[in-house]
Design an enzyme around this catalytic site. Structure first.
Site, PDB file in Angstrom:
ATOM      1  CG  HIS A 109      65.105  81.376  24.882  1.00 35.34           C
ATOM      2  ND1 HIS A 109      66.192  82.187  25.089  1.00 35.34           N
ATOM      3  CD2 HIS A 109      64.040  82.206  24.676  1.00 35.34           C
ATOM      4  CE1 HIS A 109      65.817  83.454  25.038  1.00 35.34           C
ATOM      5  NE2 HIS A 109      64.515  83.495  24.776  1.00 35.34           N
ATOM      6  CE  LYS A 156      41.686  66.009  22.553  1.00 32.72           C
ATOM      7  NZ  LYS A 156      42.505  65.964  23.780  1.00 32.72           N
ATOM      8  NE  ARG A 186      34.698  53.341  33.492  1.00 30.15           N
ATOM      9  CZ  ARG A 186      34.520  54.389  34.290  1.00 30.15           C
ATOM     10  NH1 ARG A 186      33.784  55.402  33.892  1.00 30.15           N
ATOM     11  NH2 ARG A 186      35.076  54.438  35.481  1.00 30.15           N
ATOM     12  CD  GLU A 229      43.114  69.594  24.341  1.00 26.62           C
ATOM     13  OE1 GLU A 229      42.294  68.709  24.032  1.00 26.62           O
ATOM     14  OE2 GLU A 229      43.834  69.531  25.355  1.00 26.62           O
ATOM     15  CG  ASN A 240      36.535  49.326  37.366  1.00 25.23           C
ATOM     16  OD1 ASN A 240      36.930  48.327  36.781  1.00 25.23           O
ATOM     17  ND2 ASN A 240      35.560  50.092  36.907  1.00 25.23           N
ATOM     18  N   GLY A 241      39.990  49.937  40.131  1.00 31.02           N
ATOM     19  CA  GLY A 241      40.748  50.609  41.174  1.00 31.02           C
ATOM     20  C   GLY A 241      42.079  49.926  41.401  1.00 31.02           C
ATOM     21  CB  CYS A 287      38.726  48.957  34.558  1.00 35.84           C
ATOM     22  SG  CYS A 287      40.476  48.577  34.596  1.00 35.84           S
ATOM     23  CD  GLU A 316      44.814  62.681  24.436  1.00 33.42           C
ATOM     24  OE1 GLU A 316      44.484  62.517  25.620  1.00 33.42           O
ATOM     25  OE2 GLU A 316      44.160  63.398  23.658  1.00 33.42           O
ATOM     26  CE  LYS A 358      35.847  60.919  27.476  1.00 38.13           C
ATOM     27  NZ  LYS A 358      36.362  61.823  26.444  1.00 38.13           N
ATOM     28  CD1 TRP A 399      43.958  51.785  29.829  1.00 36.43           C
ATOM     29  CD2 TRP A 399      44.714  51.922  31.933  1.00 36.43           C
ATOM     30  NE1 TRP A 399      45.056  52.603  29.826  1.00 36.43           N
ATOM     31  CE2 TRP A 399      45.546  52.699  31.103  1.00 36.43           C
ATOM     32  CE3 TRP A 399      44.990  51.853  33.291  1.00 36.43           C
ATOM     33  CZ2 TRP A 399      46.638  53.407  31.584  1.00 36.43           C
ATOM     34  CZ3 TRP A 399      46.086  52.545  33.788  1.00 36.43           C
ATOM     35  CH2 TRP A 399      46.886  53.316  32.945  1.00 36.43           C
TER      36      TRP A 399
END
Length: 604
Positions: free
Chosen positions: A501, A482, A27, A478, A103-104, A2, A485, A599, A77
């Site tokens: 395996h 990516k 955000r 990584e 926010n939070g 947010c 995402e 983010k 968000w």
């Protein structure tokens, strides 16, 4: 998650709020809204469950009372409550006098809500944030002082918050924060509040970051309280970057821009730290005690960067390491002499901060962050700046590279300072680091030439495997992250030797398997296993690979190929980033703002 923006200016506040929200949209972008005081002394609230661009259209189409220079805004968000207009911020009290952005997470929201409803308060949303507006309303009914009302309200909250409270009656504005980032700033244009200094950098050259428990009224003279006690206004800090750094320029999206910036970022970092890594002064300057073991604590991309740093440390100095997924830190036991390296791009990652709360204070904490004014930086015993500059794309690119380079340089310096390696060995390692800008720059055009056609062959695939060995494994992880995402396709990374395996059962005719091949001699056998089952192999490696990003020649006759550096093939991250971006674009996805993500992850 947010984003918060607020303004007290002499003209219409809405353009500032909308511009700030666009810069904060990384955000969170499930919904957005603003509340601005009108000339008649009420608050006009405009909200949208689409992007900030749509909110801008709604604001332009409004009619009625003129808007004043006092307003608040928010981009969301979703945590509590579905994505619908009623759950979008700002939220108001029963009478529409008090407007709040938050926010939070208010952990005791259900209990507070039940009490307030019994007292006659009417709620219009499903979100935890709305309780704050009603708590302030209740306090104002007893005493008209808004700052006191906010102090009383926040004293009842459990969890985390960054809030701005606007009183439509007199235009007063109060902000408060606890375990969630918020900055305030003053310039010739007026007073501004934001979750991120980048949102207001165009208008403000300095800022002050709120600390946990701060409550501040923004008026002609700011009133600042900390823990309920009035204190002097802290001295402002210069803004770390210009607003122009957030502009796209000629790039189609922020991710493309930030991928391209990586060689310059690495070069700038090495100019700052190379000499100090060789002589040990980089480590000595941190003032940390010696350590016998390293524990990396991080999430997501930062966790992958931590894997690279830990792998390099084991290879350079033989130091044992632990990798701690921050959200799973409850059962972690750290041995004596352990240094904790906490990594977070924003420095506000809630899981990392809570993990540190669970560790014994005997373990010193070194923060690796791109935000020296963050909660993590304040919590740590020492801080390393990533020097990556602002990163707008939600999927981290240049911050990963910066974390690796800064972290590896620090570990080299620590090994020199502790006597584990000599300066000659350190100088040789730093010389290898110094090749990285050219290696990373070389990788981009090679990848750009090969990737579009390769992606066209696999764009219909529902899932991908990524393989690596040794130092290449963290880069495979990584790359898989990516791709997940950005393209919303399943992607899993495995050590290549683990194929037989279990994961080899996933390989069928045409299954895409991306291989980070930095010259580990056993990798060719693993590639053969995949091809024998019909897998579509994409190799990132040296000459002869599908994407020969690790090959070529630098000036001076330096030959590239198999990477033997303890930190592995860092330049491989460039084609991995570009592969994920290209697949996302071919599938019509937004590469800067992937769904369900944000983010700065400020909630657990």
């Amino acid at each position: 998650m947010c984003g918060i923006i607020a303004a007290r200016v002499s003209d219409d506040a809405s353009p500032y709020l909308l511009d700030g929200l666009e810069r904060l949209e990384y955000r969170g972008y499930d919904s957005a809204g603003i509340a601005v005081r009108t000339a008649s002394g009420r608050t006009e609230t405009i909200r949208s469950v689409s992007r900030v661009g749509d909110l801008r259209t709604l604001v332009a189409a409004r009619s009625g009372d003129a808007l004043t220079g006092i307003g608040i805004g928010h981009t969301r968000w979703a945590t509590h409550g579905a994505v619908r207009e009623a759950n979008a911020h700002p939220h108001a009290d029963c009478g529409g006098r008090v407007s709040v952005v938050h926010n939070g997470i208010v952990e005791n929201a259900d209990e507070l809500r039940a009490t307030l409803e019994r007292q006659g308060h009417v709620f219009r949303s499903d979100v935890d944030s709305e309780v704050i507006a009603h708590l302030v309303e209740r306090a104002l009914a007893v005493d008209p002082d808004l700052m006191l009302a906010v102090q009383i309200a926040t004293a009842q909250l459990e969890g985390s918050w960054a809030i701005v409270v606007l009183d439509a009656r007199d235009g007063r504005m109060v902000v408060a924060a606890d375990r969630s980032p918020l900055v305030v700033a003053r310039s010739a244009r007026g007073d501004f509040v934001a979750s991120d200094i980048g949102a207001i950098a165009e208008w403000c050259e300095t800022f002050v970051a709120l600390r946990d428990g701060d409550v501040v009224e923004l008026s002609e003279a700011w009133t600042w309280s900390s823990g309920g006690v009035t204190v002097p206004v802290p001295f402002p800090t210069p803004s770390p970057f210009a607003a122009a750094a957030l502009d796209l320029g000629d790039h189609p999206d922020h991710m493309a821009k930030e991928i391209e910036e990586q060689p310059a970022v690495v070069s700038s970092i090495l100019e700052r730290v190379a000499r100090r890594a060789v002589d040990g002064s980089m480590w000595i300057g941190l003032g940390l005690p010696g350590f016998h073991r390293l524990a990396v604590v991080a999430c997501g991309t930062s966790l992958n960067a931590g894997h690279v740093i830990a792998t390099a440390l084991r290879g350079i100095g033989g130091v044992p390491t632990d990798i701690v997924v921050a959200s799973e830190a409850d059962q972690v036991v750290l041995g004596p002499g352990t240094l904790v390296v906490a990594i977070s791009q924003s420095g506000e990652t809630a899981d990392v901060l809570r993990a540190l709360d669970r560790f014994d204070d005997r373990h010193p904490v070194l923060a690796l962050t791109n935000n020296l004014h963050s909660s993590l930086a304040r919590r740590a015993d020492a801080v390393l700046d990533c020097h990556a500059g602002p990163e707008v794309g939600v999927a981290a690119t240049k911050t990963f590279t910066a974390q690796v380079v800064v972290g590896v340089a620090a570990m080299i310096s620590a090994m020199v300072a502790s006597g584990r390696i000599g300066t000659a060995r350190a100088a040789a390692l730093v010389a290898e680091l110094s090749e990285l800008p050219a290696r990373v720059e070389h990788a981009a055009p090679v990848a750009a030439d090969r990737i579009p056609l390769l992606v066209a062959n696999v764009r219909k695939a529902s899932g991908f495997l990524f393989l690596g060995r040794g130092q290449g494994l963290a880069y495979a992880a990584e790359g898989a992250l990516k791709l997940k995402e950005l393209s919303y396709r399943w992607a899993e990374a495995y050590p290549a030797g683990e194929l037989k395996h279990g994961p080899l059962a996933l390989v069928d005719e045409g299954t895409p398997v991306v291989v980070v091949d930095h010259g580990e001699h056993r990798m060719q056998a693993n590639i053969a296993e995949v091809r024998a089952r019909g897998g579509f192999v994409i190799t990132i490696g040296g000459e002869g690979s599908d994407i020969p990003a690790l090959a070529g020649r630098a000036t001076g006759g330096l030959t590239w190929g198999a990477s033997t550096a303890p930190w592995g093939p860092l330049e491989a991250v460039v084609p991995l980033q570009m592969l994920a971006r290209e697949l996302a674009l071919q599938l019509g996805c937004d590469v800067d703002k992937p769904r369900n993500l944000a983010k700065s992850v400020t909630v657990e």
